[in-house]
Scaffold this active site. Sequence first.
Site, mmCIF file in Angstrom:
data_model
loop_
_atom_site.group_PDB
_atom_site.id
_atom_site.type_symbol
_atom_site.label_atom_id
_atom_site.label_comp_id
_atom_site.label_asym_id
_atom_site.label_seq_id
_atom_site.Cartn_x
_atom_site.Cartn_y
_atom_site.Cartn_z
ATOM 1 N N ASN A 98 11.528 -15.719 14.800
ATOM 2 C CA ASN A 98 10.604 -16.851 14.736
ATOM 3 C C ASN A 98 10.268 -17.364 16.128
ATOM 4 O OD1 ASN A 98 10.927 -16.506 12.055
ATOM 5 N ND2 ASN A 98 12.303 -18.246 11.749
ATOM 6 N N HIS B 97 10.805 -12.390 19.437
ATOM 7 C CA HIS B 97 9.345 -12.263 19.485
ATOM 8 C C HIS B 97 8.680 -13.378 20.281
ATOM 9 C CE1 HIS B 97 9.603 -9.651 15.587
ATOM 10 N NE2 HIS B 97 9.944 -8.994 16.670
HETATM 11 N N1 APR Z 1 13.884 -18.860 2.162
HETATM 12 C C1 APR Z 1 14.236 -17.609 2.550
HETATM 13 N N2 APR Z 1 13.373 -16.586 2.606
HETATM 14 C C2 APR Z 1 12.104 -16.815 2.229
HETATM 15 C C3 APR Z 1 11.658 -18.078 1.795
HETATM 16 C C4 APR Z 1 12.615 -19.134 1.766
HETATM 17 N N3 APR Z 1 12.305 -20.380 1.385
HETATM 18 N N4 APR Z 1 10.327 -17.979 1.509
HETATM 19 C C5 APR Z 1 9.965 -16.708 1.743
HETATM 20 N N5 APR Z 1 11.027 -15.998 2.180
HETATM 21 C C6 APR Z 1 11.112 -14.588 2.575
HETATM 22 C C7 APR Z 1 10.130 -13.653 1.914
HETATM 23 O O1 APR Z 1 10.635 -13.208 0.658
HETATM 24 C C8 APR Z 1 10.056 -12.503 2.934
HETATM 25 O O2 APR Z 1 11.047 -11.518 2.679
HETATM 26 O O3 APR Z 1 10.820 -14.522 3.963
HETATM 27 C C9 APR Z 1 10.375 -13.201 4.256
HETATM 28 C C10 APR Z 1 9.206 -13.344 5.190
HETATM 29 O O4 APR Z 1 8.798 -12.074 5.584
HETATM 30 P P1 APR Z 1 7.651 -11.905 6.679
HETATM 31 O O5 APR Z 1 6.526 -12.840 6.374
HETATM 32 O O6 APR Z 1 7.349 -10.463 6.785
HETATM 33 O O7 APR Z 1 8.337 -12.461 8.020
HETATM 34 P P2 APR Z 1 9.282 -11.721 9.066
HETATM 35 O O8 APR Z 1 10.156 -10.722 8.397
HETATM 36 O O9 APR Z 1 9.920 -12.792 9.873
HETATM 37 O O10 APR Z 1 8.215 -10.970 9.958
HETATM 38 C C11 APR Z 1 8.651 -10.297 11.084
HETATM 39 O O11 APR Z 1 6.389 -9.857 11.766
HETATM 40 O O12 APR Z 1 4.194 -10.555 12.131
HETATM 41 C C12 APR Z 1 5.428 -10.298 12.695
HETATM 42 O O13 APR Z 1 6.207 -11.054 14.749
HETATM 43 C C13 APR Z 1 6.002 -11.469 13.428
HETATM 44 O O14 APR Z 1 8.289 -12.173 13.646
HETATM 45 C C14 APR Z 1 7.316 -11.697 12.729
HETATM 46 C C15 APR Z 1 7.650 -10.340 12.187
#
Ligand code: APR
Length: 225
Positions: free
Chosen positions: A87, A104
């Site tokens: 994040n 990131h």
């Molecule tokens: N609590 C826990 N997890 C949750 C919640 C919640 N309240 N709400 C959603 N999620 C989960 C979703 O199920 C999903 O698996 O959070 C995850 C979010 O996934 P992504 O949107 O893909 O985010 P992330 O994995 O952090 O993305 C990685 O992608 O775009 C790039 O650089 C950006 O750091 C980011 C990276």
Amino acid sequence: MKHIVVLTGAGMSAESGINTFRDADGLWEGHDVMEVATPEGFAANPELVLDFYNKRRQQLFDVTPNAAHFDLAELEKNFKVSIITQNVDDLHERAGSTTVIHLHGELLKVRSTRDVNDIQEWKTDLVLGDVCEKGYQLRPHIVWFGEDVPMIEKAVTICETADILMIIGTSMQVYPAASLMHYVPENTPTYFIDPKPNVESKQNLTVIADVATVGVRKAIEDFGV
Ligand code: APR
């Protein structure tokens, strides 16, 4: 003291009101990720990209850490805790966590477009014409797709000394971040907390299919503190 390593993704901040990336049809706040999170996107339309991150930066002043951020900070009373986050917000720090690695980048920092190491703190909007001391345009201190992840080696070293691993709120789709779980010692107890868990099986893995504010508490109960 046991060492807890925590890998967090966008789901960690979802309950604070910051949207995740992949929960909304592949769009990030209405934008194609390639438009706002690649060097090519920045070259094609720098104003749009700066404006996009200005909005994300402004949003930080309207949100607060959630209970799961605070629970992780509290763990430092009984454990050595290292947080490795994908994040770009500062909610872990604001909750009180003292060791936070941002894989990131960070919204509250900018850097020279010429020198990846020329980084400075930045709390206001960033516009074309804002330059570093050497006169080069500044850009968000964000690792865009296709760019190196300078903190990854430090993150690997931290994972190698984990006694417990927690993975919270990430879709495990972005590398090298997603590969970090493979660097903890064999048999390390691992807790994966996500309402839609997507994780490869692994020894000693406990999947907690809950939102962060619920799941983190369940995992901590299991540590027996
Ligand atoms: N609590 C826990 N997890 C949750 C919640 C919640 N309240 N709400 C959603 N999620 C989960 C979703 O199920 C999903 O698996 O959070 C995850 C979010 O996934 P992504 O949107 O893909 O985010 P992330 O994995 O952090 O993305 C990685 O992608 O775009 C790039 O650089 C950006 O750091 C980011 C990276």
